[in-house]
Scaffold this active site. Structure first.
Site, PDB file in Angstrom:
ATOM      1  N   LYS A 227      79.644  69.619   2.378  1.00 16.22           N
ATOM      2  CA  LYS A 227      80.668  68.997   1.546  1.00 16.22           C
ATOM      3  C   LYS A 227      81.166  67.710   2.200  1.00 16.22           C
ATOM      4  O   LYS A 227      81.116  67.599   3.426  1.00 16.22           O
ATOM      5  CB  LYS A 227      81.874  69.944   1.407  1.00 16.22           C
ATOM      6  CG  LYS A 227      81.663  71.108   0.476  1.00 16.22           C
ATOM      7  CD  LYS A 227      82.932  71.927   0.351  1.00 16.22           C
ATOM      8  CE  LYS A 227      82.723  73.110  -0.578  1.00 16.22           C
ATOM      9  NZ  LYS A 227      82.491  72.718  -1.980  1.00 16.22           N
TER      10      LYS A 227
ATOM     11  N   ARG B 132      78.193  82.413  -5.994  1.00 12.58           N
ATOM     12  CA  ARG B 132      77.378  83.231  -6.896  1.00 12.58           C
ATOM     13  C   ARG B 132      76.343  84.038  -6.127  1.00 12.58           C
ATOM     14  O   ARG B 132      75.934  85.107  -6.551  1.00 12.58           O
ATOM     15  CB  ARG B 132      76.739  82.318  -7.962  1.00 12.58           C
ATOM     16  CG  ARG B 132      75.833  81.290  -7.411  1.00 12.58           C
ATOM     17  CD  ARG B 132      75.591  80.130  -8.379  1.00 12.58           C
ATOM     18  NE  ARG B 132      76.688  79.159  -8.402  1.00 12.58           N
ATOM     19  CZ  ARG B 132      76.713  78.082  -9.179  1.00 12.58           C
ATOM     20  NH1 ARG B 132      75.719  77.836 -10.017  1.00 12.58           N
ATOM     21  NH2 ARG B 132      77.733  77.252  -9.139  1.00 12.58           N
TER      22      ARG B 132
HETATM   23  N1  BES Z   1      84.198  76.984  -3.371  1.00 11.77           N
HETATM   24  C1  BES Z   1      83.533  76.004  -4.130  1.00 11.77           C
HETATM   25  C2  BES Z   1      84.238  75.707  -5.455  1.00 11.77           C
HETATM   26  C3  BES Z   1      85.478  74.871  -5.375  1.00 11.77           C
HETATM   27  C4  BES Z   1      85.397  73.518  -5.149  1.00 11.77           C
HETATM   28  C5  BES Z   1      86.702  75.434  -5.621  1.00 11.77           C
HETATM   29  C6  BES Z   1      86.550  72.754  -5.127  1.00 11.77           C
HETATM   30  C7  BES Z   1      87.833  74.676  -5.604  1.00 11.77           C
HETATM   31  C8  BES Z   1      87.764  73.325  -5.356  1.00 11.77           C
HETATM   32  C9  BES Z   1      82.119  76.451  -4.466  1.00 11.77           C
HETATM   33  O1  BES Z   1      81.502  77.228  -3.516  1.00 11.77           O
HETATM   34  C10 BES Z   1      81.303  75.207  -4.616  1.00 11.77           C
HETATM   35  O2  BES Z   1      81.137  74.531  -3.659  1.00 11.77           O
HETATM   36  N2  BES Z   1      80.834  74.966  -5.826  1.00 11.77           N
HETATM   37  C11 BES Z   1      80.065  73.810  -6.106  1.00 11.77           C
HETATM   38  C12 BES Z   1      78.936  74.218  -7.007  1.00 11.77           C
HETATM   39  C13 BES Z   1      77.906  73.135  -7.214  1.00 11.77           C
HETATM   40  C14 BES Z   1      77.165  72.881  -5.928  1.00 11.77           C
HETATM   41  C15 BES Z   1      76.958  73.577  -8.292  1.00 11.77           C
HETATM   42  C16 BES Z   1      80.980  72.797  -6.797  1.00 11.77           C
HETATM   43  O3  BES Z   1      81.823  73.200  -7.597  1.00 11.77           O
HETATM   44  O4  BES Z   1      80.867  71.614  -6.474  1.00 11.77           O
HETATM   45 MN    MN Z   2      80.511  76.035  -2.052  1.00 14.63          MN
END
Ligand code: BES
Ligand code: MN
Ligand code: ZN
Length: 495
Positions: free
Chosen positions: A277, A351
């Site tokens: 990230k 997931r």
């Molecule tokens: N934990 C995150 C989702 C999230 C992001 C919650 C920001 C709250 C604020 C999750 O694991 C994630 O990183 N999801 C990705 C999915 C994508 C790679 C398809 C996302 O939402 O960017």
């Molecule tokens: Mn994630």
């Protein structure tokens, strides 16, 4: 904090503070009229002078009114009756407890239940208890000098007419729900270096010690290996912290009654893994275990209420870290269900741990399974911080969750789970990919989970926008403990 309900005359009840409402334009509520009469028109006088106009959520604190037994009187603006709604009611309750908390009063008596401040008396009582709990909650336990505990210890909801006997149950359940929210908030706020999977497992075991009806079990990585949880284990590969699979079982009804299973995402820190990230606000990924925290909070609440219902909590928990051992984009893993997954983005890890936990949940022969997860950033974009995203493979369940959300003011909004979205998860090399592209990101995440939940009634809650607040008010919200608890309460009600 203790709560009670009683009938009585506002001017006669002894307490640290009496709270009465004033409507728009300075119109006194019935309880305020009684105080006004006893105090020789002190309230009418100050309203005439312009010190209080009844503007919604305004407050005015008065001391030692003659003829009034309480030490203080807090006037609270209720605004226009026609403009009272969910939003204004919660604002009024919030400012009421904020003002009360600023006084040295140890106890307070509130005349708000029969003033039509909210939808109905039960709604007002629930929201008042949540507002009170919110005000006394402390998030600074890790400062070297934490703030003092609140002085306000006892709240009485007073009524002019005899209160409905059922309100006492509503009150006790709201208090148990608030305790569950406190637990969820505390866990959510803890940093990733303290709140590890091992820490969550220890919390679950502690909960089973403190609450008679709860049994906790913790599975280790070698157990998950045997169960074939290749998807879950792929997420923890890069971490030095051992993953855990926690189960909490509460049997409040006959063992033959099928349980409702709650599955909570417990990523104690989500760096994204090799699909790292960006750095900005990455600290907030300590909240990626708020699904797990809501399961712990809800089970605690259910046990405290002694609900006559069987509830099981399942918590897959690990970290998502990059390292030489970490799972790489393009890696293919086999889930417990036997379905293979091409991991195109290691940041779509929620997931991957949930799918194995959902397959594992079948062993409880569930009546219904609900998973709760901070799953997608896209859900924050879609619904903001007001509603949680909700999906269900049965419409009745969706309706029940919508209704419980309204009752608890912890609302959800349904999104489609249509087959039309499924091809977005196609992979050339495995049964499915773990991402479906940017479009409809919240929906394709739910569609991924739907491939593992065909054997039972199921709902998915995406709480990415509702589990915590950012910025100045940064902190865990305790949601969706109120929603889940209300849903479970409703499931015990005679049909
Ligand atoms: N934990 C995150 C989702 C999230 C992001 C919650 C920001 C709250 C604020 C999750 O694991 C994630 O990183 N999801 C990705 C999915 C994508 C790679 C398809 C996302 O939402 O960017
Ligand atoms: Mn994630
Ligand atoms: Zn995550």
């Amino acid at each position: 904090m203790e709560f009670s309900i009683k009938q009585g005359s506002p001017e006669k009840l002894k307490s640290g503070c009496i709270v009465v409402g004033v409507f728009d334009g300075g119109k006194l509520s019935k309880a305020a009229q009684a105080i006004d009469k006893a105090a020789k028109h002190a309230l009418s006088d100050l309203i005439a002078r312009g010190d209080m106009n009844g503007k919604s959520a305004s407050t005015l604190l008065l001391h030692k009114l003659p003829g009034v037994a309480a030490d203080r009187v807090l006037l609270v603006g209720l605004g226009k009756i026609s403009e009272l709604n969910n939003k204004t009611s919660t604002e009024i309750l919030g400012s009421t407890f904020k003002a009360l908390n600023a006084t040295p009063a140890k106890d307070a008596v509130l005349y708000i239940v029969d003033e039509g401040v909210g939808k109905d008396a039960a709604w007002v009582v629930r929201q008042a208890v949540f507002a009170a709990a919110e005000q006394i909650f402390r998030a600074d336990g890790m400062k070297s000098k934490p703030s003092k505990a609140a002085t306000l210890k006892h709240i009485t909801f007073a009524t002019l007419e005899k209160p409905d006997a059922a309100l006492k149950t509503v009150l006790d359940r709201a208090a148990a729900t608030a305790h569950g929210m406190d637990l969820a908030k505390t866990l959510g706020n803890l940093p990733g270096n303290i709140c590890t999977p091992t820490y969550l497992a220890a919390k679950a075991l502690a909960l089973s010690k403190s609450h008679k009806g709860i049994k906790a079990t913790v599975l280790e990585e070698k157990d998950m290996q045997k169960l074939g949880m290749g998807s879950f284990l792929s997420v923890t590969r890069g971490s030095e912290q051992p993953a855990k699979l926690i189960t909490l079982e509460y049997y409040g009804a006959a063992k033959t009654q099928k349980p409702i299973v709650l599955v909570g995402k417990g990523i104690t820190f989500d760096t994204g893994g090799i699909s790292l990230k960006p750095g900005a606000e990455m600290d907030e990924m300590k909240y990626d275990m708020c699904g797990a925290a809501s399961v712990l909070g809800t089970l605690q609440a259910v046990a405290e209420m002694g609900l006559k219902l069987n509830v099981v909590g399942v918590i897959p928990t690990c970290e998502n870290m990059p390292s030489g051992k970490a799972t790489k984009p393009g890696d293919i893993v086999t889930s417990m269900s036997g379905q293979t997954i091409e991991i195109l983005n290691t940041d779509a890890e929620g997931r991957l741990i949930l799918c194995d936990a959902l397959t594992y949940s079948k062993k409880f022969n569930p009546d219904t399974v609900i998973d709760i997860a901070t799953l997608t950033g896209a859900c924050v974009i879609a619904l903001g911080h007001v509603a949680s995203g909700m999906f269900a493979n049965e419409d009745k369940l969706a309706q029940e969750l919508l209704a419980a959300g309204e009752q608890s003011h912890d609302r959800v909004w349904q999104l489609p789970l249509w087959e039309d979205y499924q091809p977005l998860l196609d992979s050339n090399f495995a049964d499915m990919a773990n991402i479906g592209g940017r479009a409809g990101g919240t929906i394709t995440a739910a569609c991924f989970l739907a491939r593992f939940t065909k054997d039972y009634r199921w709902a998915h809650l995406d709480i990415a926008g509702t589990a915590w607040l950012s910025g100045k008010q940064k902190g865990s919200t305790g949601r969706p403990v109120p929603l889940l608890t209300q849903y479970l309460i409703n499931r015990t009600a005679p049909k």
